[in-house]
Motif scaffolding. Structure first.
Motif, PDB file in Angstrom:
ATOM      1  N   SER A  21       0.821  -1.214   0.000  1.00  0.00           N
ATOM      2  CA  SER A  21       0.000   0.000   0.000  1.00  0.00           C
ATOM      3  C   SER A  21       0.853   1.262   0.000  1.00  0.00           C
ATOM      4  N   THR A  22       1.962   1.251   0.756  1.00  0.00           N
ATOM      5  CA  THR A  22       2.812   2.434   0.781  1.00  0.00           C
ATOM      6  C   THR A  22       3.547   2.619  -0.546  1.00  0.00           C
ATOM      7  N   ILE A  23       3.935   1.505  -1.183  1.00  0.00           N
ATOM      8  CA  ILE A  23       4.548   1.611  -2.506  1.00  0.00           C
ATOM      9  C   ILE A  23       3.535   2.141  -3.518  1.00  0.00           C
ATOM     10  N   THR A  24       2.295   1.653  -3.427  1.00  0.00           N
ATOM     11  CA  THR A  24       1.243   2.154  -4.317  1.00  0.00           C
ATOM     12  C   THR A  24       1.013   3.647  -4.103  1.00  0.00           C
ATOM     13  N   LEU A  25       0.996   4.056  -2.837  1.00  0.00           N
ATOM     14  CA  LEU A  25       0.839   5.478  -2.532  1.00  0.00           C
ATOM     15  C   LEU A  25       1.978   6.285  -3.130  1.00  0.00           C
ATOM     16  N   GLN A  26       3.197   5.790  -2.995  1.00  0.00           N
ATOM     17  CA  GLN A  26       4.342   6.528  -3.520  1.00  0.00           C
ATOM     18  C   GLN A  26       4.314   6.598  -5.040  1.00  0.00           C
ATOM     19  N   ILE A  27       3.808   5.550  -5.685  1.00  0.00           N
ATOM     20  CA  ILE A  27       3.673   5.585  -7.141  1.00  0.00           C
ATOM     21  C   ILE A  27       2.662   6.658  -7.543  1.00  0.00           C
ATOM     22  N   ILE A  28       1.534   6.709  -6.829  1.00  0.00           N
ATOM     23  CA  ILE A  28       0.524   7.737  -7.096  1.00  0.00           C
ATOM     24  C   ILE A  28       1.104   9.130  -6.851  1.00  0.00           C
ATOM     25  N   THR A  29       1.801   9.276  -5.716  1.00  0.00           N
ATOM     26  CA  THR A  29       2.414  10.561  -5.371  1.00  0.00           C
ATOM     27  C   THR A  29       3.488  10.939  -6.387  1.00  0.00           C
TER      28      THR A  29
END
Length: 505
Positions: free
Chosen positions: A15-23
């Protein structure tokens, strides 16, 4: 580690990697639209203001890390009274900090316009400074305590989802406003206001899943540790902002804009790579708090290997291809020279060093050794500022990258030594073996890529093909390096996958 805890760790990392990709995507798209609509001067101004506003983190003094360290034990022992005391203390502190930030922001808005080289009016710059502080105020006053609570309880996936939602809404709103009403003040005002969605959702989730007693007396002893983390916070702030601040004061906004585009890439990769930490560190911290050093060391081995592999992979590709990407990114911008291959390469090496030291820095934090390692953080900050100024005066824009690289290298080596001497007794030789092996692999990749591969015409398709070729070579080189230096770690991964497959069957 139980299957549930393993699943939660995987979910947190994912989830944090997904968030960072979005960011990361948002971080690339928004400045691109700003550059195209407003030019290098406004883009440089936005980047500069952002860094100056970030200085408020000095006042935080490392409280976030202290709060996390003090939540691991109570959460592991289900001590509701202690959890409530920590959260009440955190809430009170961050609300006071938000008010201090408000005063700082007003002062900055008044003074800042006098210190930059630009033809923009005082009113224009001052009002934009005030507007850009909205999202930071919201985070400190309403949301940050709940984020820390969820992170410590290995539920980063909840905070990541909420933050991701806010980032996506901000991205689409920004694009629409730039298209319909191209005004940078409106872009930042409405985008900042959207961050109210985070505290609203997080507050409801915390109330539903936790019992926090707001009437519990705050822990006055807890915040005494903040000064132990003060140097750590200074180093973090200096690391993030020194380059932009130095160029703002010694060069001009156009140079700041050029730097900001390169920082988009290296900082975006850094955020993506270090997001791995937020999913793994709570598990390591909990094991350390329980005195389970065997589990702690096993997870640390895995953490360290992952960070090495991913960091060298991403930053070697970046070092080789970043300048070509920057020229594509700024193809429609002609008011500054964005072709700076040396700057991109040095920044990539510096941030790679930053990422591979993450496990060692976070191990010290998880052990609560804030005071012991703060002196290293102070020295890193001093080296960064002094060397960046000296080298910028001597060499221009590239000087800030050189100063950054030297200061990060110092802190990396000293933290590796500290881990050997004072926490989990991990030999320095393990780190050095990996560093030499992975560095050699990346050097071979760089040599082959530069000598054999050529981009030809500057186009998106040509860049993607070039980056793909570099990626294939780097992956092959790193696999060979891993076989040489990470055999025990891969045995751990193999066992974990074996047990997981058995559990699924």
């Amino acid at each position: 580690m139980s299957p549930i805890k393993k699943d939660r760790t995987v979910l947190n990392v994912a989830s944090t990697i997904t968030l960072q990709i979005i960011t990361l995507l948002s971080g690339f798209l928004v400045p691109k639209f700003i550059l195209d609509a407003f030019g290098s001067q406004i883009n440089g101004l936005v980047s500069s203001i952002t860094q100056f506003l970030g200085y408020i983190s000095l006042v935080e003094g490392g409280v976030g890390a202290v709060i996390l360290a003090n939540l691991y034990g109570p959460l592991a022992n289900n001590d509701s009274e202690k959890i409530s005391a920590v959260i009440v203390t955190a809430n009170r502190f961050f609300k006071h900090l938000a008010l201090i930030f408000l005063g700082y922001e007003i002062g900055l808005a008044i003074i800042y316009p006098f210190f930059i080289k630009t033809q923009l009016s005082w009113e224009y710059i001052a009002s934009l400074t005030l507007i850009m502080g909205v999202s930071t105020f919201i985070q400190y006053y309403f949301a940050i305590s709940w984020k820390l609570m969820l992170q410590a309880d290995r539920k980063m996936f909840v905070a990541a989802f909420v933050q991701g939602l806010a980032v996506v809404l901000n991205l689409f709103t920004t694009i629409i406003i730039i298209r319909v009403l191209p005004n940078i003040h409106m872009v930042k005002l409405i985008g900042g206001a959207l961050y109210f969605i985070q505290p609203i959702i997080l507050n409801r989730y915390i109330k539903k899943h936790y019992v926090i007693n707001p009437k519990v007396k705050s822990d006055s002893e807890l915040l005494k540790q903040r000064w132990d983390g003060f140097g750590i916070n200074i180093a973090s702030m200096v690391h993030a902002s020194t380059a932009t601040i130095v160029l703002t004061l010694l060069t001009g906004l156009e140079s700041v804009s050029v730097l900001s585009v390169y920082l988009l890439v290296v900082n975006g990769l850094k955020s993506l790579i270090t997001s791995i930490s937020s999913g793994i560190i709570p598990t390591i911290g909990t094991a350390y708090a329980k005195g389970d050093l065997r589990e702690c060391n096993k997870m640390f081995d895995l953490y360290d290997t992952i960070m090495f592999f991913v960091s060298f992979l991403c930053y070697t590709i970046a070092a080789i291809t970043i300048s070509h990407f920057t020229m594509l990114y700024t193809a429609s911008v002609t008011d500054a020279n964005y072709w700076q291959p040396a700057l991109g390469a040095i920044l990539s090496v510096a941030e790679c060093m930053f990422c591979i030291r993450e496990p060692y820095v976070n191990m010290a934090y998880s052990a609560g050794d804030f005071r012991q390692v703060s002196k290293y953080a102070y020295m890193e900050a001093i080296l960064n500022v002094v060397l960046s100024v000296i080298f910028t005066l001597l060499f221009g824009m590239i000087g800030v990258a050189i100063g950054l690289l030297i200061s990060i290298t110092y802190r990396t080596l000293i933290q590796v030594w500290y881990t050997q001497e004072y926490t989990i007794r991990r030999p320095v030789s393990i780190f050095l073996k990996k560093l030499i092996s992975f560095s050699s692999a990346s050097a071979v990749c760089a040599f082959v890529s530069i000598k054999i591969f050529h981009m030809g015409t500057l186009s998106v398709g040509a860049w993607i093909l070039y980056a793909f070729k570099v990626s294939v070579i780097e992956i092959i080189c790193l696999i060979i390096a891993s076989v040489i230096s990470c055999q025990s770690e891969y045995r751990i991964i193999k066992k974990m996958l074996h047990y997981r497959n058995k559990a699924v069957k």
